[in-house]
Scaffold this active site. Structure first.
Site, PDB file in Angstrom:
ATOM      1  N   ASN A   9       0.867  -1.176   0.000  1.00 39.29           N
ATOM      2  CA  ASN A   9       0.000   0.000   0.000  1.00 39.29           C
ATOM      3  C   ASN A   9       0.908   1.231   0.000  1.00 39.29           C
ATOM      4  OD1 ASN A   9      -1.810   2.041   0.525  1.00 39.29           O
ATOM      5  ND2 ASN A   9      -2.267   1.384   2.629  1.00 39.29           N
ATOM      6  N   LYS A  11       0.102   4.260  -0.370  1.00 37.16           N
ATOM      7  CA  LYS A  11      -0.556   5.461   0.175  1.00 37.16           C
ATOM      8  C   LYS A  11      -0.294   6.651  -0.765  1.00 37.16           C
ATOM      9  CE  LYS A  11      -0.106   3.372   4.663  1.00 37.16           C
ATOM     10  NZ  LYS A  11      -0.046   3.512   6.104  1.00 37.16           N
ATOM     11  N   HIS A  97      -9.526   1.474   4.776  1.00 42.43           N
ATOM     12  CA  HIS A  97      -8.250   1.638   5.496  1.00 42.43           C
ATOM     13  C   HIS A  97      -8.472   2.618   6.640  1.00 42.43           C
ATOM     14  CE1 HIS A  97      -4.139   2.786   6.433  1.00 42.43           C
ATOM     15  NE2 HIS A  97      -3.769   1.656   5.855  1.00 42.43           N
ATOM     16  N   GLU A  99      -6.823   5.003   7.658  1.00 40.90           N
ATOM     17  CA  GLU A  99      -6.565   6.413   7.308  1.00 40.90           C
ATOM     18  C   GLU A  99      -7.777   7.007   6.577  1.00 40.90           C
ATOM     19  OE1 GLU A  99      -2.812   5.692   5.382  1.00 40.90           O
ATOM     20  OE2 GLU A  99      -1.933   5.238   7.339  1.00 40.90           O
ATOM     21  N   GLU A 167      -5.357  -4.507  10.693  1.00 38.05           N
ATOM     22  CA  GLU A 167      -4.293  -3.532  10.904  1.00 38.05           C
ATOM     23  C   GLU A 167      -4.566  -2.756  12.187  1.00 38.05           C
ATOM     24  OE1 GLU A 167      -2.280  -2.442   6.936  1.00 38.05           O
ATOM     25  OE2 GLU A 167      -4.045  -1.171   7.124  1.00 38.05           O
ATOM     26  N   GLY A 173       2.627   2.519  10.593  1.00 38.00           N
ATOM     27  CA  GLY A 173       3.607   3.572  10.386  1.00 38.00           C
ATOM     28  C   GLY A 173       4.348   3.988  11.649  1.00 38.00           C
ATOM     29  N   SER A 213       3.431  -1.903  10.210  1.00 34.64           N
ATOM     30  CA  SER A 213       4.893  -1.939  10.382  1.00 34.64           C
ATOM     31  C   SER A 213       5.518  -3.290  10.049  1.00 34.64           C
ATOM     32  CB  SER A 213       5.278  -1.500  11.799  1.00 34.64           C
ATOM     33  OG  SER A 213       4.860  -0.162  12.031  1.00 34.64           O
TER      34      SER A 213
HETATM   35  P1  PGA Z   1       2.881   0.488   7.519  1.00 36.84           P
HETATM   36  O1  PGA Z   1       1.433   0.685   6.896  1.00 36.84           O
HETATM   37  O2  PGA Z   1       3.419  -0.829   6.992  1.00 36.84           O
HETATM   38  O3  PGA Z   1       3.680   1.654   7.031  1.00 36.84           O
HETATM   39  O4  PGA Z   1       2.726   0.440   8.999  1.00 36.84           O
HETATM   40  C1  PGA Z   1       0.552  -0.402   6.734  1.00 36.84           C
HETATM   41  C2  PGA Z   1      -0.758   0.079   6.171  1.00 36.84           C
HETATM   42  O5  PGA Z   1      -1.262   1.127   6.611  1.00 36.84           O
HETATM   43  O6  PGA Z   1      -1.333  -0.562   5.284  1.00 36.84           O
END
Ligand code: PGA
Length: 249
Positions: A9, A11, A97, A99, A167, A173, A213
């Site tokens: 992903n 983003k 997601h 976000e 998640e 992140g 992460s």
């Molecule tokens: P990350 O993001 O691996 O940077 O923690 C995962 C995601 O939000 O899909």
């Protein structure tokens, strides 16, 4: 159960020049040597879909969107529909997601409508769920996830045409990852829910990804957890070398 799915992903990251260079490196690795045991998927920002579709041609790497609108077309400035994603070469789309849920106030009902729009355009939705840090601390993680699953999944999914990504919001992140024992508990709970909702066989065929992460150093441990059928990778998917290392785990 099918192959594990390792999904990147990106983003809101990736410009045409450097992004294409990473995609080309990934395609070159995928086309050389023995094929990976895992299925590889990249979900770049929308402006990179068409060039990546060309780069990934014949590499076996799948392409996905990061979100879609609930409608197929119309007066929705700035949005993209599932049909448009499919037209650009996508076979998957991430919906719900955390976000999107946080930045755009997306409700479970909206996520469900997006997942259904995705299926209507022959895309496989990757429906994201996960608890916040406060919810985990107060012992509500499983009930929050259960509510999201019940509210966000499309009706009557035909088993393998649906993916769920767990998640934990606090792990996205941040460099923090959930403990394998917690991942096992949540994924087991999701599997039981799916079996209850769709029956044993269909429930077992839905892939459940872990995200938050994931990186080369922790991928092996997380991907070995029972009921973990792959990973949704953010930051570490931006570099072909790291993403490949996770996929080759
Ligand atoms: P990350 O993001 O691996 O940077 O923690 C995962 C995601 O939000 O899909």
């Amino acid at each position: 159960m099918g192959r594990q799915l390792i999904a990147g992903n990106w983003k809101m990251n990736g410009l045409f020049g450097p992004g294409s260079a990473q995609a080309k490196e990934l395609a070159a690795r995928a086309s050389a040597g023995t094929p990976l045991a895992a299925e590889l998927l990249v979900c770049p920002p929308a402006q990179l879909l068409l060039p990546f579709a060309e780069i990934f041609q014949d590499s076996g790497i799948a392409l996905g969107g990061q979100d879609c609108h609930t409608a197929a077309r119309g007066a929705h400035t700035g949005d993209i529909s599932a049909e448009m994603l499919a037209d650009a070469g996508c076979t998957y789309v991430i919906v719900g997601h955390s976000e999107r849920r946080a930045d755009h106030g997306e409700s479970d009902a909206e996520v469900k409508a997006k997942a259904e729009a995705a299926r209507g355009a022959d895309l496989i939705p990757i429906v994201c769920v996960g608890e916040t840090e406060d919810q985990r601390r107060s012992g509500k993680a499983l009930s929050v996830i259960e509510g999201q699953i019940r509210g966000s999944l499309p009706e009557n999914p035909e088993d393998s045409r649906l993916v769920i990504a767990y998640e934990p919001v606090w792990a996205i992140g941040t460099g923090l990852t959930a403990k394998p024992s917690d991942v096992q508990e949540v994924h087991g709970h999701i599997r039981d829910l799916l079996s209850g909702l769709f029956g044993l066989e269909a429930g077992a065929a839905v892939r459940i990804l872990y995200g938050g992460s994931v990186k080369p150093a922790n991928a092996a441990e997380l991907l070995a957890v029972p009921n973990v059928d792959g990973a949704l990778v953010g930051g570490a998917s931006l570099l072909a070398e790291d993403f490949w290392a996770i996929a080759a785990t």
